[in-house]
Enzyme design. Structure first.
Site, short mmCIF file in Angstrom:
data_model
loop_
_atom_site.label_atom_id
_atom_site.label_comp_id
_atom_site.label_asym_id
_atom_site.label_seq_id
_atom_site.Cartn_x
_atom_site.Cartn_y
_atom_site.Cartn_z
N GLU A 66 0.92 -1.03 -0.13
CA GLU A 66 -0.08 0.04 0.02
C GLU A 66 0.89 1.35 -0.12
OE1 GLU A 66 -2.24 -1.65 3.15
OE2 GLU A 66 -4.22 -1.25 2.21
N GLU A 122 -3.87 -9.59 3.43
CA GLU A 122 -4.59 -9.38 4.53
C GLU A 122 -5.56 -10.42 4.88
OE1 GLU A 122 -3.50 -7.04 2.42
OE2 GLU A 122 -2.74 -5.32 3.59
#
Ligand code: 3H9
Length: 694
Positions: A105, A125
């Site tokens: 990210e 995740e």
């Protein structure tokens, strides 16, 4: 000591170097350090562009999972990401190793991304029961397209650099010196006055109005029971429907919800348990081990063949011994077929298959085992045969060789006692099919030397297993607990349940299949033989519960005979068999048991709590050192749902007191000999504690 995030300059390029071993996780100090460095670079008139690069074995591996569940500390990752993206000077991510989760990210918030060709990037995740919570669900579909983002985010599987470039995630792939290449790239950006590119200002477009529903359907089987994958889809959908800032808010809301969920807590527990399980309490991290360069395997049957494949896959040569040429030929043919199937599926290259096969050397002569470092015996489950085999091994194997038995319930100490080297003997219990199942129960005998079981743990990791160290008892950890579930389900059949009802409940709980479908698949004769072997030690009620005997006496051994608890068509599809229903009802009548409605809740409690109570006894006896060892056994050997974290973690989630109260209820209902709470469980319940919160 090196700074966690260091800012330096090379000409007019600012270098932001992250150094937070072992995997550069985004702890508060890293987040703050990156933010401060970007500020520094922007404030410095001599800096024209910045590079984020990492020291050590990998780029950032994501948010610091150990910080989850604790009060969040500023700066928050999404804010750091915005801060990077909003930098008026270009920021370039230079990636090596694995850029995962928050570690991708951050690059997605940079204006350019370059990577070594060996690098991988991913958003894993979902495997922690989460979604990417720092813009991953909003930026990835904007840069890589909705379909690719859905695949990457819901699977959590990282992609290699070349693929990531083709997907639009990376701008350039380089080899050799990453820092030098990144500096060159940055210089080009500056010299060419390339405009800053913000992923957030791109558009995420859904290819069709049904793409999200279609995708959810396509993963429904694989992701059954998991919440996070479907929440990931929801978040990616938001990227296509909402302006970026709104989408970020939506992502944040879902992230917060997931982070607090029992599933995510369980999945995070599994992440750490899987890593902790190989550390043996009482042994130092640098415990010496023996070198295993070659292995002997006894028995070329399904189990021995599967074990041989595990070692060959890891590049370790194997001597595969059996007593008759025909057994060897059959075993080798099965191994070849297994490999060939993988080649046909495209997941293995022919030359790799050939290499692996060449590592498996069949033999009929014990003499050929004289130089191997480890022997694993996988012959028939019979103590007399095991003793005969170990006597031979003791005579032929070199001093220092480890002699292991793949027994699934026999007493390893008794086997060791037949040899002159009990310190070198232990159990290594693989699960069928051994080349597929991840669990390896390493059984330490009373006399097994620490360097021997430490070696077995290390070898287990080398061959890609999740090894768990357990002690000697009937069935060790896994099968001992399973026996309690089997018994209780058997009682419920007598009291009013039917196999398909129990199977459905256990399946819906999250297991891949229920106990009766599993029995039919494994072969009912296996359990029947086991029952007969243990008959004398059974309680009167267990002896009188003859449902399995009756089914097996009809020659119904499960799938392989076309019928068992279920009946099967030629494609092995199961249907409930009215004849079995009749048989069970008649059995209850004959036994004088009045059948009643058994609720799904009762099935869960009796099947699962019986295991938990046994697990507590296993802990008390020191057969397993920690609750996490038990959880790992059940997660990787028996398909306990990952999102429940294993039986002991599940007990904590339900509440040990609640489990205890239910056990007392069943003690009254079914009998004290089956349902007396273990003293440990009782103590935890009374103190309001859990297995993990003492
Ligand atoms: C995330 O990023 C959320 C964001 O989207 C949003 C936030 C707002 N944190 O696996 P290894 C430890 S979620 C803390 O044995 P390898 C690990 O426990 C995160 N610790 O090495 C172990 O400790 P120990 C998304 C971590 O070389 C040690 O590092 N990211 C973390 O076989 C070595 O690990 C992931 O899910 C972490 N993030 O594999 C990536 N990662 O030595 C998770 C590792 O005390 N990590 N540790 O046992 C991995 O997949 C592997 O660790 C990796 C290295 C492939 C990186």
């Amino acid at each position: 000591m090196a700074e966690i995030v260091a800012f330096s300059k090379e000409g007019n390029i600012g270098l932001i170097a992250v150094n937070n071993p072992p995997v550069n996780a985004l702890s508060q100090a890293v987040r703050a350090g990156i933010k401060a460095s970007i500020e520094k670079g922007n404030a410095d008139k001599d800096v024209a562009a910045m590079i984020i690069i990492c020291d050590g074995r990998t780029f950032i591996a994501g948010a610091d999972i150990r910080e989850f569940g604790k009060p969040p500390m500023e700066p928050h990752l999404p804010d750091v990401c915005h801060f990077i993206e909003d930098s008026p000077k270009p920021v370039i991510a230079a990636i090596h190793g694995t850029a995962l989760g928050g570690g991708l990210e951050i690059p997605l918030s940079c204006h350019f991304r370059i990577a070594l060709s060996s690098a991988k990037v991913g958003l894993p995740e979902v495997k922690l029961g989460l979604l990417p919570g720092a813009g991953g669900t909003q930026r990835l579909p904007r840069v890589a397209g909705v379909q690719a983002a859905l695949e990457m985010i819901t699977s959590g599987t990282p992609v290699a650099a070349t693929k990531a470039k083709a997907m639009g995630i990376l701008d350039e792939i380089v080899d050799g010196d990453l820092k030098a290449a990144a500096l060159l790239f940055a210089k080009k950006v500056v010299d060419e006055k390339r405009p800053i590119r913000k992923v957030s200002s791109l558009e995420a477009k859904a290819d069709s109005p049904t793409v999200f529903d279609d995708f959810a359907k396509s993963i429904s089987r694989k992701s059954r029971g998991f919440i996070a994958p479907f929440k990931c889809i929801e978040a990616v959908k938001a990227a296509t429907e909402l302006p970026f800032p709104e989408g970020m808010k939506r992502e944040r809301a879902i992230f917060t919800e997931l982070q607090a969920s029992d599933q995510s807590k369980a999945q995070r527990h599994v992440f750490f348990a899987e890593r902790e399980v190989v550390r043996i309490p009482g042994l130092p991290d640098d415990q010496p081990t023996r070198e295993i360069k070659s292995v002997g395997i006894l028995g070329a049957g399904t189990m021995g063949g599967g074990i041989a494949m595990c070692f060959a896959n890891a590049g370790i040569p194997v001597m595969l011994l059996d007593v008759k040429q025909e057994f060897i030929d059959k075993g080798m043919a099965v191994i070849k077929k297994n490999y060939a199937n993988t080649v046909a599926k495209g997941s293995l290259k022919q030359e790799v298959m050939d290499k692996r096969l060449s590592l498996i050397q069949p033999t009929l002569a014990y003499e050929d085992l004289k130089n191997v470092d480890l022997v694993i015996e996988a012959v028939f489950e019979d103590m007399a045969i095991k003793k005969e085999v170990f006597t031979k091994l003791d005579a032929v194997c070199k001093p220092g060789a480890i002699l292991a038995s793949n027994t699934s319930y026999l007493n390893v100490d008794d086997i060791a006692a037949i040899t002159n080297r009990p310190q070198d003997v232990m159990g290594m219990h693989f699960f069928s099919p051994a080349n597929v199942m991840r669990l390896l129960e390493n059984v330490r005998g009373a006399k097994t030397s620490p360097d021997v079981y430490a070696t077995a743990m290390k070898v287990g990791k080398t061959i890609g297993k999740v090894p768990v160290l357990v002690g000697v008892c009937d069935g060790f950890v896994g099968n001992r607990m399973l026996a309690k579930r089997t018994r209780e389900c058997g009682f419920m059949l007598e009291e009013g349940a039917l196999p398909w009802q129990i199977d459905k409940v256990i399946y819906n709980f999250g297991f891949p299949m229920g106990p009766y479908a599993m029995g039919d698949m494994a072969g009912l004769d296996v359990g029947w033989r086991n029952r007969k072997a243990k008959y004398d030690s059974l309680t009167p009620r267990e002896k009188a519960n003859t449902i399995l005997d009756k089914i097996c006496e009809m020659g119904r051994f499960g799938q392989k005979t076309g019928s068992g608890f279920y009946k099967y068509d030629e494609k092995r599809n199961a249907t409930p068999d009215p004849m079995i229903e009749e048989l069970i009802i008649k059995h209850s009548q004959d036994a004088g048991i009045k059948r009643r409605v058994i609720t799904d809740q009762e099935i869960i409690e009796r099947a699962i709590y019986a295991m938990i109570n046994e697990g507590a006894k296993i802990l008390e006896e020191g057969i397993a050192a920690r609750p996490l060892d038990i959880d790992v056994v059940w997660l990787y050997g028996y398909g306990f749902p990952i999102y429940l974290g294993g039986p002991m973690f599940y007990a904590d989630t339900v509440g040990v007191k609640k489990v205890y109260d239910a056990i007392l209820k069943y003690k009254d209902m079914v009998g004290a000999e089956y349902w007396t709470p273990s003293p440990l469980l009782e103590k935890l319940a009374k103190e309001g504690k859990g297995f993990y919160s003492k």
